[in-house]
Design a protein around this motif. Structure first.
Motif, PDB file in Angstrom:
ATOM      1  N   ASP A 162      63.613  59.921  49.422  1.00  0.00           N
ATOM      2  CA  ASP A 162      63.236  59.418  50.630  1.00  0.00           C
ATOM      3  C   ASP A 162      63.665  60.598  51.808  1.00  0.00           C
ATOM      4  O   ASP A 162      62.591  60.938  52.783  1.00  0.00           O
ATOM      5  N   TRP A 163      64.591  61.537  51.643  1.00  0.00           N
ATOM      6  CA  TRP A 163      64.711  62.590  52.355  1.00  0.00           C
ATOM      7  C   TRP A 163      63.671  63.402  52.460  1.00  0.00           C
ATOM      8  O   TRP A 163      62.957  64.134  53.407  1.00  0.00           O
ATOM      9  N   TRP A 164      63.100  63.613  51.043  1.00  0.00           N
ATOM     10  CA  TRP A 164      62.052  64.750  51.031  1.00  0.00           C
ATOM     11  C   TRP A 164      60.954  64.481  51.522  1.00  0.00           C
ATOM     12  O   TRP A 164      59.922  64.794  52.232  1.00  0.00           O
ATOM     13  N   ARG A 165      60.557  62.835  51.150  1.00  0.00           N
ATOM     14  CA  ARG A 165      59.197  62.594  51.652  1.00  0.00           C
ATOM     15  C   ARG A 165      59.364  62.749  53.336  1.00  0.00           C
ATOM     16  O   ARG A 165      58.360  62.897  53.783  1.00  0.00           O
ATOM     17  N   THR A 166      60.519  62.078  54.060  1.00  0.00           N
ATOM     18  CA  THR A 166      60.435  62.017  55.248  1.00  0.00           C
ATOM     19  C   THR A 166      60.123  63.518  55.653  1.00  0.00           C
ATOM     20  O   THR A 166      59.411  63.692  56.824  1.00  0.00           O
ATOM     21  N   ASN A 167      61.009  64.468  55.190  1.00  0.00           N
ATOM     22  CA  ASN A 167      61.002  65.705  56.010  1.00  0.00           C
ATOM     23  C   ASN A 167      59.997  66.790  55.318  1.00  0.00           C
ATOM     24  O   ASN A 167      59.666  67.818  56.119  1.00  0.00           O
ATOM     25  N   MET A 201      71.439  68.364  50.886  1.00  0.00           N
ATOM     26  CA  MET A 201      69.948  68.176  51.380  1.00  0.00           C
ATOM     27  C   MET A 201      69.754  69.168  52.853  1.00  0.00           C
ATOM     28  O   MET A 201      70.529  68.565  53.901  1.00  0.00           O
ATOM     29  N   GLU A 202      69.284  70.314  52.635  1.00  0.00           N
ATOM     30  CA  GLU A 202      69.216  71.234  53.762  1.00  0.00           C
ATOM     31  C   GLU A 202      67.762  71.384  54.431  1.00  0.00           C
ATOM     32  O   GLU A 202      66.960  71.901  53.442  1.00  0.00           O
ATOM     33  N   ILE A 203      67.704  71.685  55.575  1.00  0.00           N
ATOM     34  CA  ILE A 203      66.416  72.321  56.430  1.00  0.00           C
ATOM     35  C   ILE A 203      66.855  73.459  57.037  1.00  0.00           C
ATOM     36  O   ILE A 203      67.862  73.194  57.891  1.00  0.00           O
ATOM     37  N   GLU A 204      66.062  74.412  56.928  1.00  0.00           N
ATOM     38  CA  GLU A 204      66.130  75.416  57.959  1.00  0.00           C
ATOM     39  C   GLU A 204      64.862  75.652  58.674  1.00  0.00           C
ATOM     40  O   GLU A 204      63.861  75.717  57.949  1.00  0.00           O
ATOM     41  N   TYR A 205      65.013  75.402  59.720  1.00  0.00           N
ATOM     42  CA  TYR A 205      63.804  75.170  60.759  1.00  0.00           C
ATOM     43  C   TYR A 205      63.719  76.503  61.795  1.00  0.00           C
ATOM     44  O   TYR A 205      64.699  76.767  62.333  1.00  0.00           O
ATOM     45  N   TRP A 215      68.405  58.386  59.127  1.00  0.00           N
ATOM     46  CA  TRP A 215      69.534  57.699  58.951  1.00  0.00           C
ATOM     47  C   TRP A 215      69.336  55.877  59.057  1.00  0.00           C
ATOM     48  O   TRP A 215      69.881  55.223  58.178  1.00  0.00           O
ATOM     49  N   GLU A 216      68.472  55.733  59.946  1.00  0.00           N
ATOM     50  CA  GLU A 216      68.245  54.413  60.194  1.00  0.00           C
ATOM     51  C   GLU A 216      67.403  53.850  59.313  1.00  0.00           C
ATOM     52  O   GLU A 216      67.694  52.667  58.705  1.00  0.00           O
ATOM     53  N   GLN A 217      66.601  54.682  58.959  1.00  0.00           N
ATOM     54  CA  GLN A 217      65.430  54.334  58.057  1.00  0.00           C
ATOM     55  C   GLN A 217      66.166  53.843  56.473  1.00  0.00           C
ATOM     56  O   GLN A 217      65.598  53.136  55.754  1.00  0.00           O
ATOM     57  N   ARG A 255      64.117  50.427  49.533  1.00  0.00           N
ATOM     58  CA  ARG A 255      63.613  51.771  49.218  1.00  0.00           C
ATOM     59  C   ARG A 255      64.630  52.564  48.502  1.00  0.00           C
ATOM     60  O   ARG A 255      64.144  53.554  47.630  1.00  0.00           O
ATOM     61  N   LEU A 256      65.974  52.346  48.556  1.00  0.00           N
ATOM     62  CA  LEU A 256      67.028  52.731  48.022  1.00  0.00           C
ATOM     63  C   LEU A 256      67.716  52.434  46.732  1.00  0.00           C
ATOM     64  O   LEU A 256      68.358  52.906  45.947  1.00  0.00           O
ATOM     65  N   ALA A 257      67.379  51.006  46.481  1.00  0.00           N
ATOM     66  CA  ALA A 257      67.765  50.154  45.565  1.00  0.00           C
ATOM     67  C   ALA A 257      67.538  50.720  44.081  1.00  0.00           C
ATOM     68  O   ALA A 257      66.392  51.137  43.902  1.00  0.00           O
ATOM     69  N   PRO A 258      68.553  50.915  43.233  1.00  0.00           N
ATOM     70  CA  PRO A 258      68.545  51.603  42.029  1.00  0.00           C
ATOM     71  C   PRO A 258      67.566  50.999  41.158  1.00  0.00           C
ATOM     72  O   PRO A 258      66.561  51.753  40.404  1.00  0.00           O
TER      73      PRO A 258
END
Ligand code: ATP
Length: 538
Positions: A48-53, A193-197, A219-221, A430-433
């Motif tokens: 989810d993090w990857w998709r969003t970012n 999970m890191e981003i360098e922008y 985080w809300e998502q 979306r997070l449920a195993p």
């Protein structure tokens, strides 16, 4: 939300989210394994993090750098020198603590007899190749960020990006924490999970604010509403050596208190500058270590000004484990599913009191609660509901003389517990195993079983929703097993489905039950996939 970390630790162990590492040999402190459900939840968080970012933005690339790196990376990043935490020992109980965690008092024994703080480098060391000498020495990375910085020029040239753009990476990091504790919160091996922008100097403050908003939205998502996060604007004195300004996002964990789940730092031109040669020509604003080893200038050619600039960096950095712990805490609930009839409560109340007495516990259900049990509906339901976890505990207690009473109590209380009480993990679907569980109403009915298995295969074939088949109990019990691991939908195949029920119009349909509302709906098998597709990714 969970009221105690123990609830989450117990659930995680009972249902196979998290196991202590090397448990059969006594474990390894500060290290955990992700079990069958844990790995799914963790992967879903990361995806989810990857998709969003990465996917949903136009300004991001991905990267997966190695854990082992040239030692010089850690020299010039500043970690060899500054990744130190001041350590103190308690002279009284011999426990060891990070000085900045304890305010001069040993949390174990309360003693103030502590040693002077001394530095301790938190990087794990290892050796590369057969000969142990200074040339073979290496560290396990304590953050993933440096892998991004040293690849800045590689990504820039191969992707032909213009500023501003970012690089995202998810991977393991290792820190030799002095007191790993609080379950997944502080561990020695974890994932980041890191981003360098990378931005033009001068636009950094604006981008810092934008990333703060973007991260709060994420985080809300995933189920941590904005109202549950506090933003800590880290005071200058507490800033890391590379930071101009940092916002820590803080979540209030049960027992642990308000703690960092993500740091969003303005790292200025410190990192790219530190890893560059010819630093004197780069107009750096950060104070960097003089670098005579790097073979590159980590700069960006700005066409507008015709100059080479060292970009500033905004870094949102979150831990996967802390995130998982937060979403589990946030989604956790123990609740009554429907009111318990008064006379049943009264009987259990009597048995509970007798049992408590027999095990030497003076307290009883209060007189009031008992009156309520006899007189009213709703409140008494609540009164016993509050005691139900205790009933469960008592049922688990050994003791020969209590066995008979215990059995009696179990006989009365267990069905009530099963029928009226549940633990539920309200994860975002979306997070449920597991997205969907399929049950046969009767596990020895050939056609029902075959249909249920076919439904499970059909839903899984799409590849998107993890779907399981379960026939290991009665439907009520199966629902509760799925509720507690956060499965958003349960499907039951019954006699109606196979055209042998009372209502022939229901042939070819199944019952779909919603985790949160517990409402049930008949849905044609042919429409299941369409019905579930958006709902399981909500
Ligand atoms: P803390 O002050 O709690 O030690 P930190 O400020 O050192 O954390 P950062 O270096 O900013 O942490 O790391 C970024 C993120 O990595 C943190 O927000 C956290 O989610 C995660 N993280 C850091 N250390 C650990 C750890 N020991 N165990 C689990 N997650 C961690």
């Amino acid at each position: 939300p969970a009221t105690s970390l123990d609830q989450i630790v117990a659930l995680a162990k009972r249902r196979g989210f998290i196991f202590p590492s090397s448990e059969i040999y006594g474990g390894l402190q500060g290290v955990y394994d992700y079990g069958p459900l844990g790995v799914e939840l963790k992967n879903n968080i990361i995806a989810d993090w990857w998709r969003t970012n990465v996917y949903e933005r136009d300004d991001m690339e991905g990267l997966d750098a190695a854990i082992l790196m040239n030692r010089l990376v850690w020299k010039y990043s500043g970690h060899e020198e500054t990744f130190n935490d001041p350590l103190v020992d308690c002279r009284n109980c011999k426990m060891r603590w990070r000085a900045d965690h304890i305010q001069g008092v040993c949390p174990n024994c309360g003693s103030r007899d502590l040693t002077e703080p001394r530095p301790f480098n938190m990087m794990f060391r290892t050796q590369i190749g057969p000969v142990a000498d200074s040339g073979s020495f290496a560290y396990l990375r304590p953050e993933t960020a440096q892998g991004i910085f040293v690849n800045f020029a590689n990504v820039l040239t191969t992707s032909a990006r213009k500023l501003p753009f970012g690089i995202a990476q998810v991977g393991k990091a290792f820190r030799n924490e002095i007191n790993p504790r609080n379950f997944l919160f502080r561990v020695r091996e974890f994932e980041q999970m890191e981003i360098e922008y990378f931005v033009m100097p001068g636009t950094d403050e604006e981008w810092h604010q934008r990333w703060l908003e973007a991260r709060l939205a994420w985080w809300e998502q995933i189920g941590i509403p904005r109202s549950r996060i506090t933003i800590y604007d880290v005071p200058t004195a507490e800033l890391a050596h590379y930071s101009k300004r940092t916002f820590d996002l803080m979540y209030e964990y049960p027992n642990i208190g308000v703690q960092e789940i993500e740091g969003i730092a303005n790292r200025t031109d410190y990192d790219l500058g530190s890893h560059s040669k010819d630093q004197a020509q780069l107009n750096l604003t950060a104070r960097v270590n003089h670098n005579e080893d790097s073979i590159a200038r980590l700069t960006y050619f700005d066409q507008a000004s015709g100059r080479h600039v060292v970009p500033y960096v905004i870094e949102p950095s979150a831990g996967v484990g802390r995130c998982m712990l937060a979403v589990m805490c946030e989604g956790y609930a123990e609740e009554l599913t429907k009111a318990i009839p008064g006379e049943k409560l009264a009987a259990v109340g009597e048995a509970l009191n007798a049992f408590l007495k027999s095990v030497g516990r003076s307290e009883k259900l209060s007189g009031e609660a008992r009156d309520a049990i006899l007189a009213r509906g709703e409140e008494l339901t609540q009164a016993l509901a509050e005691r139900l976890p205790e009933v469960e505990q008592l049922l688990a207690m050994p003791g020969a003389d209590q066995i008979e009473l215990g059995k009696k109590l179990r006989g009365q209380a267990q069905p009530l517990i099963d029928e009226h009480y549940r633990t539920v993990l309200r994860l975002k679907p979306r997070l449920a195993p597991i997205k969907v569980a399929v049950f046969p109403l009767k596990r020895n009915h050939e056609e029902i079983v075959a249909t249920a298995k076919a439904v499970r295969r059909q839903l899984q074939a799409g590849g998107r929703m993890r779907t399981i088949y379960d026939d290991t109990g009665a439907i009520g019990k199966l629902y509760r097993r799925q509720d507690e691991i956060g499965t958003p939908f349960c499907i039951t195949v019954d006699f109606d489905t196979i055209g042998q029920g009372k209502d022939p119009a229901l042939a070819g349909t199944v019952t779909v039950r919603d985790r949160d509302t517990m409402a049930q709906e008949r849905v044609p098998i042919a429409e299941l996939e369409a019905y579930l597709r958006d709902r399981v990714s909500a």
